[in-house]
Design a protein around this motif. Sequence first.
Motif, PDB file in Angstrom:
ATOM      1  N   GLN A   1       0.764  -1.123   0.251  1.00 29.59           N
ATOM      2  CA  GLN A   1      -0.243   0.426  -0.205  1.00 29.59           C
ATOM      3  C   GLN A   1       0.746   1.002   0.113  1.00 29.59           C
ATOM      4  O   GLN A   1       0.709   2.000  -1.008  1.00 29.59           O
ATOM      5  N   ILE A   2       1.603   1.257   1.209  1.00 32.82           N
ATOM      6  CA  ILE A   2       2.308   3.004   0.667  1.00 32.82           C
ATOM      7  C   ILE A   2       3.879   2.767  -0.485  1.00 32.82           C
ATOM      8  O   ILE A   2       3.918   3.563  -0.710  1.00 32.82           O
ATOM      9  N   SER A   3       3.891   1.626  -1.043  1.00 28.53           N
ATOM     10  CA  SER A   3       4.556   1.707  -2.712  1.00 28.53           C
ATOM     11  C   SER A   3       3.440   1.981  -2.765  1.00 28.53           C
ATOM     12  O   SER A   3       4.293   3.388  -4.469  1.00 28.53           O
TER      13      SER A   3
ATOM     14  N   PHE B   1       2.955  -0.447  10.646  1.00 32.86           N
ATOM     15  CA  PHE B   1       3.661  -0.053   9.170  1.00 32.86           C
ATOM     16  C   PHE B   1       2.910   1.741   8.388  1.00 32.86           C
ATOM     17  O   PHE B   1       3.880   2.624   7.730  1.00 32.86           O
ATOM     18  N   LEU B   2       2.082   1.217   7.582  1.00 27.80           N
ATOM     19  CA  LEU B   2       1.516   2.041   7.309  1.00 27.80           C
ATOM     20  C   LEU B   2       1.147   3.184   7.416  1.00 27.80           C
ATOM     21  O   LEU B   2       1.343   4.707   7.027  1.00 27.80           O
ATOM     22  N   ILE B   3       1.141   3.293   8.804  1.00 27.90           N
ATOM     23  CA  ILE B   3       0.280   4.808   9.726  1.00 27.90           C
ATOM     24  C   ILE B   3       1.235   5.680   9.874  1.00 27.90           C
ATOM     25  O   ILE B   3       1.690   6.792   9.454  1.00 27.90           O
TER      26      ILE B   3
ATOM     27  N   SER C   1      -9.238   3.668  14.192  1.00 29.60           N
ATOM     28  CA  SER C   1      -7.736   3.460  14.829  1.00 29.60           C
ATOM     29  C   SER C   1      -6.194   4.444  13.446  1.00 29.60           C
ATOM     30  O   SER C   1      -5.057   4.436  13.874  1.00 29.60           O
ATOM     31  N   ILE C   2      -6.727   4.765  12.257  1.00 30.84           N
ATOM     32  CA  ILE C   2      -5.650   5.217  11.835  1.00 30.84           C
ATOM     33  C   ILE C   2      -4.961   6.426  11.208  1.00 30.84           C
ATOM     34  O   ILE C   2      -4.688   7.366  10.985  1.00 30.84           O
ATOM     35  N   ILE C   3      -6.540   7.265  12.746  1.00 32.59           N
ATOM     36  CA  ILE C   3      -6.463   8.785  12.880  1.00 32.59           C
ATOM     37  C   ILE C   3      -4.903   9.476  13.589  1.00 32.59           C
ATOM     38  O   ILE C   3      -4.845   8.756  15.029  1.00 32.59           O
ATOM     39  N   THR C   4      -4.492  10.201  12.916  1.00 31.73           N
ATOM     40  CA  THR C   4      -2.796  10.337  13.490  1.00 31.73           C
ATOM     41  C   THR C   4      -3.196  11.852  14.160  1.00 31.73           C
ATOM     42  O   THR C   4      -4.450  13.050  13.789  1.00 31.73           O
TER      43      THR C   4
END
Length: 252
Positions: free
Chosen positions: A152-154, A183-185, A206-209
Amino acid sequence: MRNNCWLDAKNITAYKQDYKVIKDLSLKIFNTERIIILGPNGAGKSSIVDLINRNIYPIVKRNSYLRIFNEELIDIWKVRKYISTVNNEIKFRINKELSVKDILLSGLYGRFCKIKNPQKIELIKVNELIEKMSLNEIADKNFGYLSDGEKQISIIARAIINNPKVLILDEPSVNIDLKSKIFLIEKIQNLSNLGISILCITHDISIITKDYNRVIFLKDQKIIRDGQPNDLMNSKNINQLFDISIKLIENN
């Protein structure tokens, strides 16, 4: 751009196959904002992405408009130049034998293939992006051997190789395990240093930073709340949004 907006929508209604997927949407998104649109499945989140990318069109009515980069008559090629969208279908179009470097390089050509005889300046651009996104450990790995988070990050890194003004992430954490999500976050946080406007569509709280400076709650095809994460992310609001009963805890 007028009012420093890249997206300005007023009273927008849109349909997909006779089903109303957006109801009287009014929304302004400003340059360099990092926004989460949060809501349950079926709330209309991805329909907003379709509207931006001109996959669906708003109903023409009085006192209603949609402006992207201050234009109502929107050039689809301008949209594609300035806005990069990452969804979960892209990973299935990529040859598993391509390395991450190959994937990033192919983004300069708008194709998913190995580029023969790339120019030196293109390789420099790819290596600079690898450094900025801290992808050195996976740069030479083949796509088929990556974890879902690494895949996904790639794809996200490829989406910004041509320096778009806006990056749209459509459900970036769906179908990935906990390790991949962490890892993605971490890697998405690197994007906040690149000066790109980010619009993240998700149902995953959970991905909200703290890198996001605005959160929009979408329910039943309508915006029900819009503000700063610190103000909106609490148990009462989340329970109302998802029709559940949980206690929300903040974790750095």
